[in-house]
Write a protein that holds these residues in place. Structure first.
Motif, mmCIF file in Angstrom:
data_model
loop_
_atom_site.group_PDB
_atom_site.id
_atom_site.type_symbol
_atom_site.label_atom_id
_atom_site.label_comp_id
_atom_site.label_asym_id
_atom_site.label_seq_id
_atom_site.Cartn_x
_atom_site.Cartn_y
_atom_site.Cartn_z
ATOM 1 N N VAL A 100 43.699 13.996 -60.558
ATOM 2 C CA VAL A 100 44.733 14.707 -59.797
ATOM 3 C C VAL A 100 45.670 13.689 -59.138
ATOM 4 C CG1 VAL A 100 45.134 16.169 -57.772
ATOM 5 C CG2 VAL A 100 43.374 16.798 -59.436
ATOM 6 N N SER A 101 45.106 12.635 -58.573
ATOM 7 C CA SER A 101 45.908 11.600 -57.931
ATOM 8 C C SER A 101 46.812 10.906 -58.949
ATOM 9 C CB SER A 101 44.986 10.586 -57.253
ATOM 10 O OG SER A 101 45.722 9.532 -56.693
ATOM 11 N N ALA A 102 46.271 10.575 -60.118
ATOM 12 C CA ALA A 102 47.068 9.922 -61.167
ATOM 13 C C ALA A 102 48.217 10.827 -61.606
ATOM 14 C CB ALA A 102 46.182 9.562 -62.353
ATOM 15 N N ARG A 103 47.937 12.117 -61.759
ATOM 16 C CA ARG A 103 48.998 13.059 -62.160
ATOM 17 C C ARG A 103 50.071 13.176 -61.068
ATOM 18 N NH1 ARG A 103 47.848 14.886 -66.891
ATOM 19 N NH2 ARG A 103 45.733 15.328 -67.586
ATOM 20 N N ARG A 104 49.637 13.123 -59.837
ATOM 21 C CA ARG A 104 50.600 13.165 -58.714
ATOM 22 C C ARG A 104 51.501 11.937 -58.752
ATOM 23 N NH1 ARG A 104 54.214 14.653 -55.879
ATOM 24 N NH2 ARG A 104 54.229 14.386 -53.639
ATOM 25 N N LEU A 105 50.916 10.760 -58.994
ATOM 26 C CA LEU A 105 51.722 9.545 -59.110
ATOM 27 C C LEU A 105 52.712 9.649 -60.270
ATOM 28 C CD1 LEU A 105 49.035 6.788 -58.462
ATOM 29 C CD2 LEU A 105 51.014 7.299 -57.015
ATOM 30 N N LEU A 106 52.248 10.146 -61.405
ATOM 31 C CA LEU A 106 53.131 10.310 -62.563
ATOM 32 C C LEU A 106 54.306 11.227 -62.247
ATOM 33 C CD1 LEU A 106 50.589 10.604 -65.501
ATOM 34 C CD2 LEU A 106 52.349 8.837 -65.218
ATOM 35 N N SER A 107 54.057 12.262 -61.447
ATOM 36 C CA SER A 107 55.128 13.206 -61.100
ATOM 37 C C SER A 107 56.214 12.547 -60.263
ATOM 38 C CB SER A 107 54.553 14.418 -60.365
ATOM 39 O OG SER A 107 54.240 14.094 -59.016
ATOM 40 N N MET A 108 55.951 11.368 -59.744
ATOM 41 C CA MET A 108 56.926 10.652 -58.917
ATOM 42 C C MET A 108 57.825 9.739 -59.731
ATOM 43 S SD MET A 108 54.577 9.769 -55.652
ATOM 44 C CE MET A 108 53.801 11.070 -54.717
ATOM 45 N N LEU A 109 57.683 9.786 -61.035
ATOM 46 C CA LEU A 109 58.536 9.019 -61.945
ATOM 47 C C LEU A 109 59.563 9.942 -62.596
ATOM 48 C CD1 LEU A 109 55.811 6.950 -63.815
ATOM 49 C CD2 LEU A 109 57.736 5.964 -62.547
ATOM 50 N N PRO A 110 60.705 9.407 -63.003
ATOM 51 C CA PRO A 110 61.611 10.223 -63.820
ATOM 52 C C PRO A 110 60.877 10.650 -65.090
ATOM 53 C CG PRO A 110 62.668 8.178 -63.132
ATOM 54 C CD PRO A 110 61.231 8.080 -62.748
ATOM 55 N N ALA A 112 61.626 10.746 -68.096
ATOM 56 C CA ALA A 112 61.788 9.858 -69.255
ATOM 57 C C ALA A 112 60.826 8.662 -69.212
ATOM 58 C CB ALA A 112 63.224 9.356 -69.338
ATOM 59 N N LEU A 113 60.347 8.276 -68.023
ATOM 60 C CA LEU A 113 59.447 7.126 -67.885
ATOM 61 C C LEU A 113 57.963 7.511 -67.919
ATOM 62 C CD1 LEU A 113 61.241 5.014 -65.125
ATOM 63 C CD2 LEU A 113 61.456 4.857 -67.621
ATOM 64 N N ARG A 114 57.677 8.759 -67.718
ATOM 65 C CA ARG A 114 56.270 9.195 -67.634
ATOM 66 C C ARG A 114 55.448 8.854 -68.867
ATOM 67 N NH1 ARG A 114 57.518 14.980 -64.681
ATOM 68 N NH2 ARG A 114 58.477 14.016 -62.852
ATOM 69 N N PRO A 115 55.975 9.003 -70.087
ATOM 70 C CA PRO A 115 55.156 8.668 -71.263
ATOM 71 C C PRO A 115 54.706 7.200 -71.294
ATOM 72 C CG PRO A 115 57.006 10.024 -71.926
ATOM 73 C CD PRO A 115 57.239 9.648 -70.479
ATOM 74 N N ALA A 116 55.488 6.303 -70.703
ATOM 75 C CA ALA A 116 55.106 4.888 -70.678
ATOM 76 C C ALA A 116 53.979 4.622 -69.690
ATOM 77 C CB ALA A 116 56.312 4.019 -70.335
ATOM 78 N N TYR A 117 53.920 5.389 -68.606
ATOM 79 C CA TYR A 117 52.926 5.149 -67.562
ATOM 80 C C TYR A 117 51.691 6.033 -67.682
ATOM 81 C CZ TYR A 117 56.086 1.948 -65.356
ATOM 82 O OH TYR A 117 56.891 0.865 -65.115
ATOM 83 N N GLU A 118 51.824 7.156 -68.371
ATOM 84 C CA GLU A 118 50.676 8.065 -68.494
ATOM 85 C C GLU A 118 49.437 7.392 -69.076
ATOM 86 O OE1 GLU A 118 49.496 12.496 -70.123
ATOM 87 O OE2 GLU A 118 51.584 11.881 -70.130
#
Length: 194
Positions: A100-110, A112-118
């Motif tokens: 849940v925490s990781a998904r919350r952090l991902l939601s703080m990215l644009p 377009a950048l989420r696939p690189a950090y997921e």
């Protein structure tokens, strides 16, 4: 005007999350420092696997995974190991909290950048990279124990013994190689290192 994205501002706060909270420390370690060392070690283990044992893991990817391996703790804090691994139910519940925490952090990215950090924040626990980063994490913990013991802090004696046994039991040949060829240096003084 676009909305601000707070991902990197939160990542920078890793330096405020302390480790080894139940132990008396000679020097404090935070998850930012720890993640850097785990990245150095994961990179080294991947290089050893590739160049000594003929494996094909990408050292750069291993290092990147290690840099972010504790990022969810920005939102959860660092749960002490004896609590985290007390029983399977607690461990599984904590995994869910980390997700849940990781998904919350991902939601703080644009978007377009989420696939690189997921894949860095939600890594596959069955992957070889995950296994390698876990080994690097354990090596980092053992090095912390060695450094504390060097200062005379016996608080870390039992943790050092348990962690060393776990490392010696590792099935990864690159861990055994690191233990034999590189770990002894961590017990030396600065003058002895030179």
């Amino acid at each position: 005007m676009t909305a601000p994205h707070n991902f990197f501002a939160l990542i920078s706060r890793m330096r405020y999350i302390g480790r080894w909270g139940l132990m008396r420390n000679t020097f404090q370690e935070n998850i930012q420092e720890h993640s850097h060392m785990v990245a150095v070690l994961a990179h080294a283990l991947a290089v050893i696997r590739r160049d000594i044992f003929g494996g094909d893991l990408d050292p750069g990817h291993a290092a990147a995974l290690a840099l972010y391996h504790d990022a969810p703790e920005i939102l959860t804090g660092d749960l002490p190991t004896p609590v985290k691994y007390y029983n399977p139910e607690i461990r599984e519940a904590y995994r869910e909290v980390e997700t849940v925490s990781a998904r919350r952090l991902l939601s703080m990215l644009p978007e377009a950048l989420r696939p690189a950090y997921e894949p860095l924040l939600l890594e596959d626990p069955e992957s070889e990279y995950h296994t390698l980063v876990k080994a690097a994490d354990k090596l980092s913990a053992y090095i912390k124990c060695v450094e504390e013991l060097k200062t005379g802090n016996t608080e870390f004696r039992q943790a050092a013994e348990q962690t060393r046994r776990a490392l010696e039991d590792s099935p990864l040949p690159e861990v055994a190689y690191f233990l034999e060829h590189f770990l002894p240096g961590f017990s030396l003084t600065l003058d002895e290192l030179q």
